[in-house]
Design a protein around this motif. Structure first.
Motif, mmCIF file in Angstrom:
data_model
loop_
_atom_site.group_PDB
_atom_site.id
_atom_site.type_symbol
_atom_site.label_atom_id
_atom_site.label_comp_id
_atom_site.label_asym_id
_atom_site.label_seq_id
_atom_site.Cartn_x
_atom_site.Cartn_y
_atom_site.Cartn_z
ATOM 1 N N THR A 290 0.809 -1.221 0.000
ATOM 2 C CA THR A 290 0.000 0.000 0.000
ATOM 3 C C THR A 290 0.840 1.266 0.000
ATOM 4 O O THR A 290 0.357 2.333 -0.393
ATOM 5 N N THR A 291 2.105 1.167 0.442
ATOM 6 C CA THR A 291 2.926 2.384 0.571
ATOM 7 C C THR A 291 4.018 2.487 -0.492
ATOM 8 O O THR A 291 4.528 3.586 -0.739
ATOM 9 N N GLU A 292 4.423 1.394 -1.107
ATOM 10 C CA GLU A 292 5.509 1.409 -2.075
ATOM 11 C C GLU A 292 5.069 2.112 -3.352
ATOM 12 O O GLU A 292 3.988 1.823 -3.899
ATOM 13 N N THR A 293 5.887 3.032 -3.848
ATOM 14 C CA THR A 293 5.543 3.790 -5.060
ATOM 15 C C THR A 293 6.415 3.427 -6.251
ATOM 16 O O THR A 293 6.146 3.870 -7.364
ATOM 17 N N SER A 294 7.452 2.637 -6.022
ATOM 18 C CA SER A 294 8.336 2.264 -7.125
ATOM 19 C C SER A 294 7.824 0.986 -7.794
ATOM 20 O O SER A 294 6.806 0.414 -7.411
ATOM 21 N N ALA A 295 8.601 0.545 -8.788
ATOM 22 C CA ALA A 295 8.235 -0.666 -9.515
ATOM 23 C C ALA A 295 8.281 -1.903 -8.636
ATOM 24 O O ALA A 295 7.742 -2.959 -9.007
ATOM 25 N N LYS A 296 8.896 -1.789 -7.456
ATOM 26 C CA LYS A 296 8.947 -2.929 -6.540
ATOM 27 C C LYS A 296 7.549 -3.377 -6.127
ATOM 28 O O LYS A 296 7.365 -4.526 -5.699
ATOM 29 N N VAL A 297 6.577 -2.481 -6.204
ATOM 30 C CA VAL A 297 5.239 -2.819 -5.734
ATOM 31 C C VAL A 297 4.686 -4.038 -6.458
ATOM 32 O O VAL A 297 3.947 -4.846 -5.869
ATOM 33 N N HIS A 298 5.052 -4.196 -7.731
ATOM 34 C CA HIS A 298 4.549 -5.339 -8.491
ATOM 35 C C HIS A 298 5.137 -6.637 -7.951
ATOM 36 O O HIS A 298 4.434 -7.655 -7.867
ATOM 37 N N PHE A 299 6.397 -6.588 -7.578
ATOM 38 C CA PHE A 299 7.027 -7.779 -7.002
ATOM 39 C C PHE A 299 6.404 -8.106 -5.654
ATOM 40 O O PHE A 299 6.086 -9.274 -5.366
ATOM 41 N N TYR A 300 6.202 -7.083 -4.830
ATOM 42 C CA TYR A 300 5.600 -7.311 -3.516
ATOM 43 C C TYR A 300 4.189 -7.881 -3.649
ATOM 44 O O TYR A 300 3.783 -8.768 -2.878
ATOM 45 N N LYS A 301 3.410 -7.403 -4.624
ATOM 46 C CA LYS A 301 2.049 -7.915 -4.806
ATOM 47 C C LYS A 301 2.073 -9.393 -5.195
ATOM 48 O O LYS A 301 1.256 -10.191 -4.705
ATOM 49 N N MET A 302 3.012 -9.745 -6.053
ATOM 50 C CA MET A 302 3.118 -11.143 -6.472
ATOM 51 C C MET A 302 3.472 -12.044 -5.288
ATOM 52 O O MET A 302 2.855 -13.107 -5.104
ATOM 53 N N VAL A 303 4.435 -11.613 -4.460
ATOM 54 C CA VAL A 303 4.816 -12.407 -3.299
ATOM 55 C C VAL A 303 3.657 -12.489 -2.322
ATOM 56 O O VAL A 303 3.386 -13.559 -1.745
ATOM 57 N N LEU A 304 2.945 -11.381 -2.122
ATOM 58 C CA LEU A 304 1.817 -11.369 -1.192
ATOM 59 C C LEU A 304 0.741 -12.356 -1.643
ATOM 60 O O LEU A 304 0.168 -13.090 -0.813
ATOM 61 N N GLN A 305 0.475 -12.407 -2.923
ATOM 62 C CA GLN A 305 -0.527 -13.346 -3.429
ATOM 63 C C GLN A 305 -0.104 -14.785 -3.154
ATOM 64 O O GLN A 305 -0.923 -15.626 -2.784
ATOM 65 N N ARG A 306 1.168 -15.087 -3.359
ATOM 66 C CA ARG A 306 1.668 -16.433 -3.099
ATOM 67 C C ARG A 306 1.492 -16.811 -1.628
ATOM 68 O O ARG A 306 1.074 -17.927 -1.298
ATOM 69 N N LEU A 307 1.847 -15.884 -0.736
ATOM 70 C CA LEU A 307 1.756 -16.171 0.696
ATOM 71 C C LEU A 307 0.309 -16.337 1.135
ATOM 72 O O LEU A 307 -0.017 -17.270 1.893
ATOM 73 N N GLU A 308 -0.566 -15.446 0.679
ATOM 74 C CA GLU A 308 -1.965 -15.504 1.122
ATOM 75 C C GLU A 308 -2.659 -16.764 0.596
ATOM 76 O O GLU A 308 -3.600 -17.266 1.238
ATOM 77 N N ALA A 309 -2.173 -17.273 -0.507
ATOM 78 C CA ALA A 309 -2.800 -18.473 -1.081
ATOM 79 C C ALA A 309 -2.279 -19.756 -0.455
ATOM 80 O O ALA A 309 -2.825 -20.835 -0.702
ATOM 81 N N TRP A 310 -1.236 -19.640 0.366
ATOM 82 C CA TRP A 310 -0.629 -20.847 0.942
ATOM 83 C C TRP A 310 -1.500 -21.364 2.092
ATOM 84 O O TRP A 310 -1.855 -20.611 2.990
ATOM 85 N N PRO A 311 -1.829 -22.672 2.082
ATOM 86 C CA PRO A 311 -2.688 -23.225 3.148
ATOM 87 C C PRO A 311 -2.008 -23.101 4.526
ATOM 88 O O PRO A 311 -0.815 -23.371 4.669
ATOM 89 N N GLY A 312 -2.757 -22.701 5.526
ATOM 90 C CA GLY A 312 -2.259 -22.639 6.903
ATOM 91 C C GLY A 312 -1.269 -21.524 7.168
ATOM 92 O O GLY A 312 -0.558 -21.555 8.175
ATOM 93 N N ILE A 313 -1.231 -20.538 6.275
ATOM 94 C CA ILE A 313 -0.240 -19.466 6.431
ATOM 95 C C ILE A 313 -0.481 -18.639 7.685
ATOM 96 O O ILE A 313 0.439 -18.023 8.225
ATOM 97 N N GLN A 314 -1.723 -18.617 8.193
ATOM 98 C CA GLN A 314 -2.052 -17.828 9.382
ATOM 99 C C GLN A 314 -1.676 -18.546 10.678
ATOM 100 O O GLN A 314 -1.685 -17.928 11.743
ATOM 101 N N GLU A 315 -1.348 -19.815 10.588
ATOM 102 C CA GLU A 315 -1.109 -20.599 11.797
ATOM 103 C C GLU A 315 0.370 -20.570 12.210
ATOM 104 O O GLU A 315 1.267 -20.294 11.409
ATOM 105 N N ASP A 316 0.584 -20.864 13.507
ATOM 106 C CA ASP A 316 1.961 -21.041 13.968
ATOM 107 C C ASP A 316 2.503 -22.355 13.419
ATOM 108 O O ASP A 316 1.752 -23.340 13.255
ATOM 109 N N ILE A 317 3.823 -22.361 13.177
ATOM 110 C CA ILE A 317 4.431 -23.504 12.495
ATOM 111 C C ILE A 317 5.473 -24.139 13.402
ATOM 112 O O ILE A 317 6.404 -23.445 13.854
ATOM 113 N N PRO A 318 5.363 -25.438 13.676
ATOM 114 C CA PRO A 318 6.419 -26.101 14.441
ATOM 115 C C PRO A 318 7.751 -26.043 13.686
ATOM 116 O O PRO A 318 7.777 -26.112 12.454
#
Length: 776
Positions: free
Chosen positions: A36-64
């Protein structure tokens, strides 16, 4: 990248019962914010990584920890987000850890290699050090996250000895806590920023927080990111900047060894040698440099073992007028070409590569820096350029040495040639401040007398026995030798150039030889003989040489002898002077060393004077050091020192007899004055003097007792091998008698003590004395 779990939890840390879990959630929140705050071209990379993480099963849980590598792809994305794109993975030491706990789970190969090869050895750190560092780290997170307080953090260095260079390398480990959540397990105490600041400033520091905020009140969740940075160069430069020189030889040598180690660390080569050479000035003229650190190769080439003072001054001045750097990877080849003849000294010392550089501080040359190798070891320009960042620190070190040299010169001037000794210097500072204050304020000049009241005086004299008689003998012998030399010269000239004047000269020589044969010579006779030798005969010989050139060689040979201070016409006086200088220099050095020790016991004013022997005045009392309590035991200790030092000096001079061309003996004298006196600095004469009529009498007595006789005997009180103690009243000896008994029983003095009455002196009656034989 490498994945391997490394657990560095020690027993000292495991007992803390810290609850922590691995979680991607804090990193996910950070990534959402960056999108939401990045104004450079990096924002596209961050959005792609964010989508990958949010789509990962159990990403909200603590991990042993054991399941962490199921998320290896996400770990790689975290690495990609948090490291510079242009930097190769091989050049980055980066890793992920369990929050708070020292359990590493993922990182670059370089990080793992450094950790696992024990170059940074976490497992072998002392439990106390490890626990202290961990406490600081954890409570820094807590105070920052919960109390919004950012405490100052200490930077910890990790060092290892690189076996390839045999030198220490230094690293720092930076831990990023942005992806760690600190979650309270219940209510927490209210702490203000001021309370926290005060608490951390106290000695207990973070340890005190354990009682106020126990770690079991919190749990930690997230990811800890760490980066290792090589700070070897930075640390070496810091070491150079922090070097402080002292007057203590051992501490100074240790400081210079620190300099050399730091320089070797900068070039990462233990076989490279370094040397420093300060350029010191006295009255604007370069004087001998001194061996101040490193190998001493510059001193061996430019020091007093190789060059005369004049040669050094000339070379140093020429170098300072045109300072140039020099570099050669192989000075043997340079020397072989016939160029730079000065390199021959380095070649003879076994030098291979050589670089010399003039060093500047505040735009003024302060010395020379030398970097070199021996044997077959070489370096090139690249090694030399590594030192560019160190040159300001080197310049500062050399300037410190020059400042210390100048201070040492000033100290010697104060101690040897003026009355401003360290023990009383504070009084002069006060007077100087008063003068400065009145000057700055344009006030009328104020008189601020430099005076010390109620001081106990101690006086001692070491006299060379029969020095006047020995000097008279030496003069007679030398004048006799001169007369005989003149007589022999005239004999050599007589056959070729006979004249009535020559006969008259020979007659005068014979007359003066008869005077000298009596063994006694008056000052008038000495003057008349010298007038004859240097005036009348000298003028006549010059006239003869002008009239008869064939006589000039004989006359010039005569003149060469009488102008040579080492010739037979000065031999007796030179022998006497050598013997007297040997005695006085040894006694002077002994008293200087003793004075250094006396000042450590209690500050006192100590001044020595050169006569035919050496005399000293010493004053001690509360007014010398107002901030240090004075006790009568300080005076008793000083009086005991008087006795022991006089015995030591007698033994010292006795041990020198075999080294003397003229065998001389010394006498030892102490005058006891048990009443305190005042001394005042006389600005007209720039020296201390006693104050008041009664005190002046003390000075008068000192000047008249050196040749005092025992009453009704005609015998001099002072005798070789003895110590004479002059006093007025028996009570004056109260401090001395117990010490004398102690020193007799311990073999410093022999058992006998003579109690003597002394003859009256001009204006002085009632003097008495003890005479004690010294165990030589």
């Amino acid at each position: 990248m490498k994945k391997q779990i490394l657990n560095y939890i020690t027993e000292a840390w495991s007992v803390q019962q810290i609850t922590c879990t691995f979680s991607f959630q804090p990193f996910l929140q950070w990534l959402q914010q960056r999108v939401t705050t990045e104004t450079s071209a990096k924002v596209h990379f961050y959005k792609m990584v964010l989508q990958r993480l949010e789509a990962w099963p159990g990403i909200q849980e603590d991990i042993p920890v054991g399941n962490i590598y199921q998320y290896e792809e996400l770990l790689e994305w975290i690495y990609a987000c948090l490291t510079p794109v242009a930097t190769s993975e091989q050049d980055i030491m980066w890793a992920l850890w369990l929050p708070v706990q020292p359990i590493m789970v993922y990182g670059t190969d370089a990080f793992y290699e450094l950790i696992q090869s024990h170059k940074i050895d976490l497992s072998h750190r002392t439990p106390e050090d490890f626990r202290r560092e961990q406490l600081q780290m954890v409570y820094t997170y807590i105070l920052k996250k919960i109390y919004h307080f950012n405490p100052r953090q200490n930077e910890y260095y990790h060092a290892y000895l690189n076996p390839a260079t045999n030198l220490l390398q230094y690293y720092t480990i930076d831990i990023n806590a942005d992806f760690i959540e600190v979650i309270p397990n219940g209510p927490l105490p209210q702490l203000s920023r001021q309370q926290l600041a005060n608490l951390l400033q106290e000695g207990a520091g973070y340890t005190a927080l354990e009682n106020i905020l126990p770690l079991n009140l919190f749990r930690f969740r997230g990811i800890s990111v760490s980066t290792i940075t090589d700070v070897t160069v930075h640390h070496a430069l810091d070491n150079l900047r922090q070097v402080r020189l002292t007057r203590d030889p051992e501490e100074r040598e240790a400081a210079y060894q620190q300099v050399i180690r730091s320089l070797k660390t900068l070039v990462r080569n233990d076989k490279t040698q370094f040397d420093l050479f300060p350029m010191v000035l006295v009255n604007g003229r370069y004087v001998y440099g001194y061996e101040v650190g490193g190998t001493g190769i510059l001193y061996s080439i430019w020091g007093d073992r190789t060059l005369t003072p004049q040669q050094f001054e000339m070379q140093a001045a020429a170098y300072a007028a045109n300072p140039k750097a020099f570099f050669s990877p192989d000075v043997r080849k340079e020397e072989a070409t016939g160029m730079n003849q000065w390199l021959i000294h380095f070649v003879q010392a076994g030098v291979r590569s050589l670089a010399t550089l003039p060093v500047f501080h505040a735009q003024k040359m302060v010395g020379t820096f030398c970097m070199y190798t021996l044997g077959e070891e070489i370096f090139d320009e690249q090694n030399f350029t590594l030192l560019e960042t160190a040159m300001p620190a080197i310049g500062q070190i050399l300037q410190i040495f020059i400042d210390e040299f100048n201070l040492e010169i000033e100290d010697i001037i104060r101690e040897r040639y003026t009355s401003v000794q360290p023990a009383v210097q504070w009084k002069f500072r006060e007077a100087a401040w008063q003068h400065l204050y009145h000057t700055k304020k344009q006030l009328p000049p104020a008189r601020y007398p430099i005076q010390f009241k109620d001081l106990y005086p101690l006086y001692g004299a070491i006299d060379i026995r029969s020095s006047s008689t020995e000097r008279n003998k030496a003069i007679i012998l030398d004048l006799g030798a001169h007369l005989q030399l003149l007589h022999n010269t005239l004999d050599n000239l007589k056959s070729a150039h006979p004249s009535p004047l020559m006969e008259q000269m020979n007659y005068t020589i014979h007359k003066w030889q008869q005077v000298l044969a009596q063994g006694i010579i008056t000052a008038t006779d000495e003057t008349n003989i010298n007038t004859f030798l240097t005036g009348e005969s000298g003028a006549w010989l010059e006239h003869l040489a002008t009239q008869h050139p064939d006589a000039r060689k004989v006359i010039d040979d005569y003149r060469q002898i009488i102008n040579d201070e080492q010739s037979i016409v000065f031999a007796a006086r030179q022998a006497l002077e050598t013997s007297m200088q040997l005695i006085n220099s040894k006694i002077g050095a002994y008293l200087d060393e003793e004075n250094t020790q006396l000042q450590k016991q209690y500050p006192c004013y100590f001044e020595k004077f050169r006569t035919d022997g050496i005399e000293y005045d010493c004053y001690i009392g509360q007014s010398i050091a107002p901030d240090k309590a004075f006790n009568h035991f300080h005076l008793k200790s000083l009086r005991l020192w008087q006795l022991t030092s006089m015995a030591a000096i007698a033994r010292l001079t006795q041990s020198l007899v075999g080294e003397m061309p003229v065998q001389l003996q010394t006498t030892q004298l102490i005058f006891v004055h048990n009443t305190p006196i005042d001394i005042t600095f006389r600005t007209d004469e720039r020296r201390f003097d006693v104050e008041g009529a009664y005190n002046i009498r003390y000075q008068v007595i000192k000047k008249r007792i050196d040749k005092v006789h025992v009453r009704h005997t005609g015998q001099r009180l002072t005798q070789p091998g003895t110590l004479a103690i002059i006093y007025f009243h028996r009570s004056d000896l109260d401090d001395y008698m117990p010490s004398l008994q102690y020193l007799q029983e311990t073999g410093v003095f022999l058992p006998n003590i003579e109690e003597l009455e002394l003859e009256d002196l001009q204006g002085v009656t009632g003097l008495r004395a003890l005479r004690i034989t010294i165990a030589l």
